[in-house]
Design a protein around this motif. Structure first.
Motif, PDB file in Angstrom:
ATOM      1  N   THR A 202       1.120  -1.645  -0.018  1.00  0.00           N
ATOM      2  CA  THR A 202       0.194  -0.224   0.116  1.00  0.00           C
ATOM      3  C   THR A 202       1.324   1.057   0.396  1.00  0.00           C
ATOM      4  N   ILE A 203       0.683   2.036  -1.196  1.00  0.00           N
ATOM      5  CA  ILE A 203       0.716   3.486  -1.263  1.00  0.00           C
ATOM      6  C   ILE A 203       0.400   4.607  -1.056  1.00  0.00           C
ATOM      7  N   ARG A 204       0.574   5.012  -0.122  1.00  0.00           N
ATOM      8  CA  ARG A 204       0.175   6.235  -0.247  1.00  0.00           C
ATOM      9  C   ARG A 204       1.007   7.682   0.602  1.00  0.00           C
ATOM     10  N   VAL A 205       0.483   8.895  -0.540  1.00  0.00           N
ATOM     11  CA  VAL A 205       1.075  10.106  -0.613  1.00  0.00           C
ATOM     12  C   VAL A 205       0.458  11.026   0.617  1.00  0.00           C
ATOM     13  N   VAL A 206       1.543  11.980   1.294  1.00  0.00           N
ATOM     14  CA  VAL A 206       0.580  13.025   2.298  1.00  0.00           C
ATOM     15  C   VAL A 206       1.277  14.463   1.348  1.00  0.00           C
ATOM     16  N   PRO A 207       0.287  14.716   1.162  1.00  0.00           N
ATOM     17  CA  PRO A 207       0.216  16.279  -0.270  1.00  0.00           C
ATOM     18  C   PRO A 207       0.438  17.496   1.092  1.00  0.00           C
ATOM     19  N   PHE A 208       1.585  18.082   0.193  1.00  0.00           N
ATOM     20  CA  PHE A 208       1.879  19.510   0.469  1.00  0.00           C
ATOM     21  C   PHE A 208       0.319  20.285   0.904  1.00  0.00           C
ATOM     22  N   SER A 209      -0.594  19.948   0.125  1.00  0.00           N
ATOM     23  CA  SER A 209      -2.194  20.966   0.930  1.00  0.00           C
ATOM     24  C   SER A 209      -2.661  20.414   2.231  1.00  0.00           C
ATOM     25  N   ASN A 210      -2.169  19.476   2.195  1.00  0.00           N
ATOM     26  CA  ASN A 210      -2.727  19.319   3.875  1.00  0.00           C
ATOM     27  C   ASN A 210      -1.614  19.644   5.217  1.00  0.00           C
ATOM     28  N   GLY A 211      -1.301  20.365   5.378  1.00  0.00           N
ATOM     29  CA  GLY A 211       0.159  21.000   5.888  1.00  0.00           C
ATOM     30  C   GLY A 211       0.519  20.546   6.641  1.00  0.00           C
ATOM     31  N   VAL A 212       0.661  20.466   7.928  1.00  0.00           N
ATOM     32  CA  VAL A 212       1.959  20.615   9.476  1.00  0.00           C
ATOM     33  C   VAL A 212       0.925  18.726   9.223  1.00  0.00           C
ATOM     34  N   HIS A 213       1.556  17.845   9.994  1.00  0.00           N
ATOM     35  CA  HIS A 213       1.444  16.420  10.337  1.00  0.00           C
ATOM     36  C   HIS A 213       2.766  15.927  11.045  1.00  0.00           C
ATOM     37  N   SER A 214       2.030  14.614  11.596  1.00  0.00           N
ATOM     38  CA  SER A 214       2.623  14.172  12.335  1.00  0.00           C
ATOM     39  C   SER A 214       3.768  13.370  12.414  1.00  0.00           C
ATOM     40  N   GLY A 215       4.185  13.437  10.267  1.00  0.00           N
ATOM     41  CA  GLY A 215       5.888  13.160  10.509  1.00  0.00           C
ATOM     42  C   GLY A 215       6.739  14.204   9.969  1.00  0.00           C
ATOM     43  N   LEU A 216       6.437  15.676  10.140  1.00  0.00           N
ATOM     44  CA  LEU A 216       7.967  16.121   9.898  1.00  0.00           C
ATOM     45  C   LEU A 216       8.264  16.333  10.939  1.00  0.00           C
ATOM     46  N   ASP A 217       9.143  15.326  11.869  1.00  0.00           N
ATOM     47  CA  ASP A 217      10.057  15.339  12.464  1.00  0.00           C
ATOM     48  C   ASP A 217      11.110  14.221  11.886  1.00  0.00           C
ATOM     49  N   GLY A 218      10.789  14.111  11.046  1.00  0.00           N
ATOM     50  CA  GLY A 218      11.208  12.656   9.957  1.00  0.00           C
ATOM     51  C   GLY A 218      11.284  11.359  10.056  1.00  0.00           C
ATOM     52  N   PRO A 219      12.085  10.738   9.172  1.00  0.00           N
ATOM     53  CA  PRO A 219      11.464   9.256   8.858  1.00  0.00           C
ATOM     54  C   PRO A 219      11.643   8.411   9.729  1.00  0.00           C
ATOM     55  N   PHE A 220      11.108   7.420   9.555  1.00  0.00           N
ATOM     56  CA  PHE A 220      10.886   6.161  10.102  1.00  0.00           C
ATOM     57  C   PHE A 220      10.229   4.388   9.738  1.00  0.00           C
ATOM     58  N   ALA A 221      10.592   3.908  10.407  1.00  0.00           N
ATOM     59  CA  ALA A 221       9.942   2.099   9.782  1.00  0.00           C
ATOM     60  C   ALA A 221       9.749   1.344  11.334  1.00  0.00           C
ATOM     61  N   LYS A 222       8.531   1.338  11.048  1.00  0.00           N
ATOM     62  CA  LYS A 222       8.408   0.500  12.724  1.00  0.00           C
ATOM     63  C   LYS A 222       7.835  -1.103  12.097  1.00  0.00           C
ATOM     64  N   LEU A 223       8.717  -2.255  12.330  1.00  0.00           N
ATOM     65  CA  LEU A 223       8.584  -3.301  11.754  1.00  0.00           C
ATOM     66  C   LEU A 223       7.228  -4.352  12.889  1.00  0.00           C
ATOM     67  N   GLU A 224       6.797  -5.025  12.365  1.00  0.00           N
ATOM     68  CA  GLU A 224       5.882  -5.549  13.622  1.00  0.00           C
ATOM     69  C   GLU A 224       5.689  -6.905  13.286  1.00  0.00           C
ATOM     70  N   PHE A 225       5.967  -7.852  14.170  1.00  0.00           N
ATOM     71  CA  PHE A 225       6.085 -10.148  13.990  1.00  0.00           C
ATOM     72  C   PHE A 225       4.831 -10.741  14.959  1.00  0.00           C
TER      73      PHE A 225
END
Length: 286
Positions: A202-225
């Motif tokens: 699943t690929i989803r894009v956060v557009p510029f038009s949605n302004g400030v969001h919770s990912g602005l602090d930087g990238p990360f990955a969560k791995l679930e098992f």
């Protein structure tokens, strides 16, 4: 199989012991017989589900012919496990950092990867990766091809029979940041559209038009098992951080929830990416 009581360090030590045994061409039964322990103990050590004793690990490494720096690192890892340390800030060489990540990705049932400025590593084309490493100018030229091949090998996890679910959330800035020129980016966009059609991606894009969001602090990955706690992966130029504390997971779960609200759905995201590919196909205006 991963165990719910296995810490990240124990799981990685187990993976390294299993890899070293296989490279030595030894079966688990032979190792158990040589060390005078049960087969189940070898299995528990290789899955990280029992606390490793230094003498057991030292004996296994001697049997496998692991010496020098590699031996010292694994014994130090054993000591850290005995001390009860959790989380992991890796400042080791790139091959070790990538090996830990590859091992975790191979065991994961779901990977949620947010990227703010780059295409997610599991979805990069080889030419994008090469152009990125060359353009950044921080990786020695003689290491670029090896790094690119390693990243492509990581992607094989998406093609195995029981591939993990991958949820890639990409900030629009990563799509607008051209790497390697128009042709490289067009083919990268086309590959994203192709991958988005896979049932487990699943690929989803956060557009510029949605302004400030919770990912602005930087990238990360969560791995679930399936039967072990989730792990967070955060990387920079010189080190990798693997987090497994509950409060860290909770904070990033909230970030993922916020990103999911801010992102376009999968169909709209694919349409946006395909549109960018078409734009790059057009000849420049006079």
């Amino acid at each position: 199989m991963l165990k719910s009581d296995a810490t990240l360090r124990a799981r990685q030590l187990g993976a390294e012991l299993r890899r070293s045994r296989r490279e030595a061409g030894l079966g688990a039964e032979h190792v158990a017989d040589k060390l005078g322990v049960s087969m189940s103990k070898i299995s528990r050590l290789e899955t990280g589900s029992c606390g490793p004793k230094l003498e057991d690990v030292a004996g296994m490494l001697a049997l496998y012919g692991v010496t020098g720096h590699a031996r010292a690192q694994l014994l130090e890892l054993c000591r850290e496990i005995a001390a009860g340390e959790r989380g992991w800030w890796q400042r080791r060489e790139m091959s070790h950092k990538q090996r830990t990540l590859i091992e975790l990705e191979s065991e994961a049932t779901r990977i949620i990867n947010y990227e703010s400025l780059l295409i997610p590593g599991l979805l990069q084309t080889g030419e994008y990766t090469r152009a990125l490493l060359q353009g950044m100018g921080v990786v020695p030229e003689n290491e670029i091809e090896d790094r690119m091949v390693t990243r492509l090998l990581r992607q094989s996890v998406l093609r195995k029979e029981r591939a993990p679910q991958l949820v890639a959330i990409i900030y629009e800035a990563a799509l607008r940041q051209h790497v390697g020129g128009p042709d490289v980016m067009r083919r990268q966009f086309e590959y994203l559209v192709h991958a988005a059609a896979w049932p487990h991606v699943t690929i989803r894009v956060v557009p510029f038009s949605n302004g400030v969001h919770s990912g602005l602090d930087g990238p990360f990955a969560k791995l679930e098992f399936a039967s072990a706690p989730s792990v967070l992966y955060i990387a920079n130029l010189t080190s990798s951080l693997f987090l497994e504390e509950r409060e860290d997971i909770d904070v990033h779960n909230r970030a993922i929830k916020g990103l999911s609200k801010a992102a376009l759905d999968a169909g709209e995201s694919a349409k946006l990416i395909a549109g960018l590919a078409i734009e790059l196909d057009r000849p420049p205006s006079a």
